[in-house]
Design a protein around this motif. Structure first.
Motif, PDB file in Angstrom:
ATOM      1  N   ARG A   1       0.865  -1.170   0.000  1.00  0.00           N
ATOM      2  CA  ARG A   1       0.000   0.000   0.000  1.00  0.00           C
ATOM      3  C   ARG A   1       0.908   1.228   0.000  1.00  0.00           C
ATOM      4  NH1 ARG A   1      -5.191   0.519   0.686  1.00  0.00           N
ATOM      5  NH2 ARG A   1      -5.905   2.651   0.903  1.00  0.00           N
ATOM      6  N   LEU A   2       0.712   2.116  -0.991  1.00  0.00           N
ATOM      7  CA  LEU A   2       1.605   3.262  -1.115  1.00  0.00           C
ATOM      8  C   LEU A   2       1.443   4.212   0.065  1.00  0.00           C
ATOM      9  CD1 LEU A   2       1.205   3.930  -4.911  1.00  0.00           C
ATOM     10  CD2 LEU A   2       3.323   3.342  -3.750  1.00  0.00           C
ATOM     11  N   ASN A   3       2.550   4.835   0.414  1.00  0.00           N
ATOM     12  CA  ASN A   3       2.554   5.748   1.545  1.00  0.00           C
ATOM     13  C   ASN A   3       1.890   7.064   1.174  1.00  0.00           C
ATOM     14  OD1 ASN A   3       3.396   6.749   4.094  1.00  0.00           O
ATOM     15  ND2 ASN A   3       5.054   7.829   3.064  1.00  0.00           N
ATOM     16  N   GLU A   4       1.962   7.396  -0.108  1.00  0.00           N
ATOM     17  CA  GLU A   4       1.541   8.732  -0.545  1.00  0.00           C
ATOM     18  C   GLU A   4       0.279   8.624  -1.399  1.00  0.00           C
ATOM     19  OE1 GLU A   4       2.170  12.538  -0.112  1.00  0.00           O
ATOM     20  OE2 GLU A   4       3.894  11.260   0.285  1.00  0.00           O
ATOM     21  N   ASP A   5      -0.621   9.598  -1.261  1.00  0.00           N
ATOM     22  CA  ASP A   5      -1.746   9.675  -2.195  1.00  0.00           C
ATOM     23  C   ASP A   5      -1.286  10.559  -3.348  1.00  0.00           C
ATOM     24  OD1 ASP A   5      -3.983   9.954  -3.639  1.00  0.00           O
ATOM     25  OD2 ASP A   5      -5.170  10.968  -2.098  1.00  0.00           O
ATOM     26  N   TYR A   6      -0.939   9.926  -4.465  1.00  0.00           N
ATOM     27  CA  TYR A   6      -0.295  10.675  -5.546  1.00  0.00           C
ATOM     28  C   TYR A   6      -1.246  11.645  -6.239  1.00  0.00           C
ATOM     29  CZ  TYR A   6       3.830   8.007  -4.754  1.00  0.00           C
ATOM     30  OH  TYR A   6       4.925   7.481  -4.148  1.00  0.00           O
ATOM     31  N   GLU A   7      -2.533  11.451  -6.022  1.00  0.00           N
ATOM     32  CA  GLU A   7      -3.506  12.402  -6.578  1.00  0.00           C
ATOM     33  C   GLU A   7      -3.345  13.767  -5.909  1.00  0.00           C
ATOM     34  OE1 GLU A   7      -7.489  12.711  -8.717  1.00  0.00           O
ATOM     35  OE2 GLU A   7      -5.586  11.744  -9.011  1.00  0.00           O
ATOM     36  N   ALA A   8      -2.907  13.757  -4.654  1.00  0.00           N
ATOM     37  CA  ALA A   8      -2.985  14.968  -3.841  1.00  0.00           C
ATOM     38  C   ALA A   8      -1.644  15.657  -3.606  1.00  0.00           C
ATOM     39  CB  ALA A   8      -3.630  14.623  -2.499  1.00  0.00           C
ATOM     40  N   ILE A   9      -0.595  15.295  -4.359  1.00  0.00           N
ATOM     41  CA  ILE A   9       0.691  15.938  -4.084  1.00  0.00           C
ATOM     42  C   ILE A   9       0.755  17.320  -4.727  1.00  0.00           C
ATOM     43  CG2 ILE A   9       2.100  13.917  -3.625  1.00  0.00           C
ATOM     44  CD1 ILE A   9       2.953  13.950  -6.517  1.00  0.00           C
ATOM     45  N   HIS A  10       1.311  18.276  -3.999  1.00  0.00           N
ATOM     46  CA  HIS A  10       1.449  19.641  -4.520  1.00  0.00           C
ATOM     47  C   HIS A  10       2.905  20.103  -4.501  1.00  0.00           C
ATOM     48  CE1 HIS A  10      -2.714  20.631  -5.137  1.00  0.00           C
ATOM     49  NE2 HIS A  10      -3.013  20.076  -3.978  1.00  0.00           N
ATOM     50  N   ASN A  11       3.532  19.971  -3.332  1.00  0.00           N
ATOM     51  CA  ASN A  11       4.918  20.407  -3.200  1.00  0.00           C
ATOM     52  C   ASN A  11       5.848  19.207  -3.223  1.00  0.00           C
ATOM     53  OD1 ASN A  11       4.419  23.239  -2.824  1.00  0.00           O
ATOM     54  ND2 ASN A  11       3.501  22.650  -0.871  1.00  0.00           N
ATOM     55  N   VAL A  12       6.870  19.276  -4.054  1.00  0.00           N
ATOM     56  CA  VAL A  12       7.825  18.171  -4.112  1.00  0.00           C
ATOM     57  C   VAL A  12       9.254  18.732  -4.149  1.00  0.00           C
ATOM     58  CG1 VAL A  12       6.268  16.614  -5.329  1.00  0.00           C
ATOM     59  CG2 VAL A  12       7.749  18.120  -6.639  1.00  0.00           C
ATOM     60  N   TYR A  13      10.227  17.868  -4.040  1.00  0.00           N
ATOM     61  CA  TYR A  13      11.620  18.257  -4.203  1.00  0.00           C
ATOM     62  C   TYR A  13      12.229  17.462  -5.349  1.00  0.00           C
ATOM     63  CZ  TYR A  13      11.038  20.223   0.411  1.00  0.00           C
ATOM     64  OH  TYR A  13      10.589  20.950   1.477  1.00  0.00           O
ATOM     65  N   ILE A  14      13.008  18.159  -6.136  1.00  0.00           N
ATOM     66  CA  ILE A  14      13.773  17.463  -7.163  1.00  0.00           C
ATOM     67  C   ILE A  14      15.177  17.314  -6.588  1.00  0.00           C
ATOM     68  CG2 ILE A  14      14.649  17.584  -9.515  1.00  0.00           C
ATOM     69  CD1 ILE A  14      12.285  19.545 -10.059  1.00  0.00           C
ATOM     70  N   ILE A  15      15.638  16.089  -6.464  1.00  0.00           N
ATOM     71  CA  ILE A  15      16.933  15.916  -5.804  1.00  0.00           C
ATOM     72  C   ILE A  15      17.919  15.181  -6.702  1.00  0.00           C
ATOM     73  CG2 ILE A  15      15.939  15.920  -3.511  1.00  0.00           C
ATOM     74  CD1 ILE A  15      16.114  13.012  -3.381  1.00  0.00           C
ATOM     75  N   ARG A  16      19.175  15.504  -6.524  1.00  0.00           N
ATOM     76  CA  ARG A  16      20.209  14.848  -7.309  1.00  0.00           C
ATOM     77  C   ARG A  16      21.388  14.486  -6.426  1.00  0.00           C
ATOM     78  NH1 ARG A  16      22.388  18.689 -10.809  1.00  0.00           N
ATOM     79  NH2 ARG A  16      20.300  18.727 -11.667  1.00  0.00           N
TER      80      ARG A  16
END
Lengths: 175, 267
Positions: B234-249
């Motif tokens: 079961r995924l930890n995140e509700d991907y429908e509801a994501i707004h803020n994210v980080y792009i990391i390298r």
């Protein structure tokens, strides 16, 4: 006559905008999206020659594709729908080919509404089968895609009938 | 007959466009219509964001708290930190972070992409990882001047190496395209001891993702005839509801990749 055409175009554009801006964001049970714009394909003038009809259908699908970023999925599905539409209307609804020019789903009194609905649902089903199976593009995912198409056909049909009730001329409120 | 030919021609064009869609992130992102679309989408998203301000604020506050905790770091505190922060501080691995907002997000297709409002101008590159404050979201697959496209974990071609938090048994997480709240974990050896509720995190074998990002929890599993478990997460995140994210390298990504490739040609 010109006013009628103008009104038809306005309604058509409104349905497209509704599809792109609102309905695409709806996911019933996180799954089904009403594609009411298929209604436009069913309502496109029956007097148009097949060549133009195919182009119109293709373009309507392409516009949806550009805005929903779905490649050519809707264009393919729409082209199929307009290609088989007239055949279904003449063979299943019993409209003589000579009278096809004057046939209009919203005004016709000769055809039973239920029969009209069945033909419309058939068209929607074809549209959805093409849409979802081409999206899946794999035999492995095909059963799921077909199920998705069937469920979505019900949703699309119900929503389209509501729209028809809203836009149909007052005299005859039916599909 | 003429019409059949026209019909076939149009279907062929449509099909060509669909095939092009496999590289769709290119075509859409770089077309004029795409640009127009994303600016409209940005505005619309501005409105929707307004309604989720409360929950987003809460989330950011929670994250802030965790970061403050991190600043006053001592060994006891370390235990409390969420896994990925812990990993990055403990091993001192340099990751660069670019905060980004979701412009367009799909979860209903089989191949879902997320468009973010950061592009090459902001230093985003292809293969950067995209995460929320604690979970993995996906991988950048294309970048334009101002936007970038992330291939979501909810994409039938996505593939994430993962392991269990409690032990080191690992496998790969894939999505079967059916349910946006669940993914499958494959290639977990049947000698592993697992239980419902176990946490699954990203694995260090991935050169792109940092170790310790939350993927999900075990919902059910079965032991088939083969040597591997069938696990549903079961995924930890509700991907429908994501707004803020980080792009990391990961700073040494290319170097690591080169080393991981080493010897492949010999095989």
């Amino acid at each position: 006559m010109e006013r009628k055409i103008g009104k038809a175009i306005v309604v058509g554009v409104m349905i497209m905008v509704l599809q792109i801006a609102v309905l695409d964001n709806i996911a019933i049970w996180g799954y089904a999206t009403p594609y009411i714009y298929v209604l436009l394909l069913f309502l496109l003038p029956y007097s148009t020659s097949m060549g133009w009809l195919l182009l119109e259908g293709f373009l309507i699908g392409l516009v949806i594709d550009v805005f929903l970023s779905t490649g050519g999925l809707n264009a393919m599905a729409c082209t199929l729908v307009v290609y088989v539409r007239n055949h279904l209307v003449t063979h299943l609804l019993g409209v003589p080919e000579k009278e096809l020019d004057t046939f209009s789903p919203l005004l016709s009194t000769d055809v039973k509404p239920v029969a009209m609905m069945v033909v419309f649902m058939l068209l929607v089903l074809m549209h959805h089968i093409v849409l979802y199976s081409m999206e899946a593009m794999s035999i492995y995912l095909l059963p799921g895609a077909l199920l998705h198409a069937v469920i979505n056909t019900v949703i699309t049909s119900v929503c389209s009938i509501i729209v028809v009730v809203l836009i149909a001329p007052n005299k005859r409120r039916r599909l | 007959m003429r019409f059949l030919l026209l019909f076939l021609l149009l279907e062929t064009v449509g099909f060509a466009l669909v095939v092009g869609q496999y590289r769709y992130h290119h075509s859409v992102l770089h077309s004029v219509a795409g640009d127009m679309f994303y600016s409209i989408s940005s505005t619309l998203n501005g409105w929707t964001r307004f309604f989720s301000l409360t929950s987003e604020n809460e989330r950011l506050m929670r994250e802030n708290a965790q970061l403050r905790e991190l600043m006053s770091v001592d060994d006891k505190h370390d235990e409390l930190l969420i896994p990925y922060v812990k990993t990055t501080t403990n091993s001192g691995v340099p990751y660069s972070y670019i905060p980004a907002r979701v412009v367009k997000n799909s979860t209903r297709m089989l191949k879902n992409y997320i468009v973010l409002n950061r592009g090459a101008k902001d230093g985003v590159k292809v293969d950067d990882a995209v995460v929320t404050d604690s979970s993995v979201v996906g991988m950048i697959v294309d970048v334009s001047q101002h936007f970038s496209v992330c291939r979501s974990i909810l994409h039938t071609d996505s593939y994430v190496s993962a392991r269990f938090m409690g032990n080191d048994y690992h496998g790969s997480v894939v999505w079967n395209g059916k349910d946006r709240e669940r993914v499958a974990m494959q290639d977990v050896s049947r000698v592993a001891s697992i239980a419902v509720g176990d946490t699954v995190i990203t694995d260090s074998r991935s050169s792109l993702l940092p170790e310790g990002l939350m993927v999900g929890t075990v919902e059910s599993f079965s032991v088939p005839e083969s040597d591997f478990y069938d696990i549903t997460l079961r995924l930890n995140e509700d991907y429908e509801a994501i707004h803020n994210v980080y792009i990391i390298r990961y700073a040494h990504r290319d170097e690591l990749k080169q080393m991981l490739e080493y010897g492949k040609e010999d095989r």
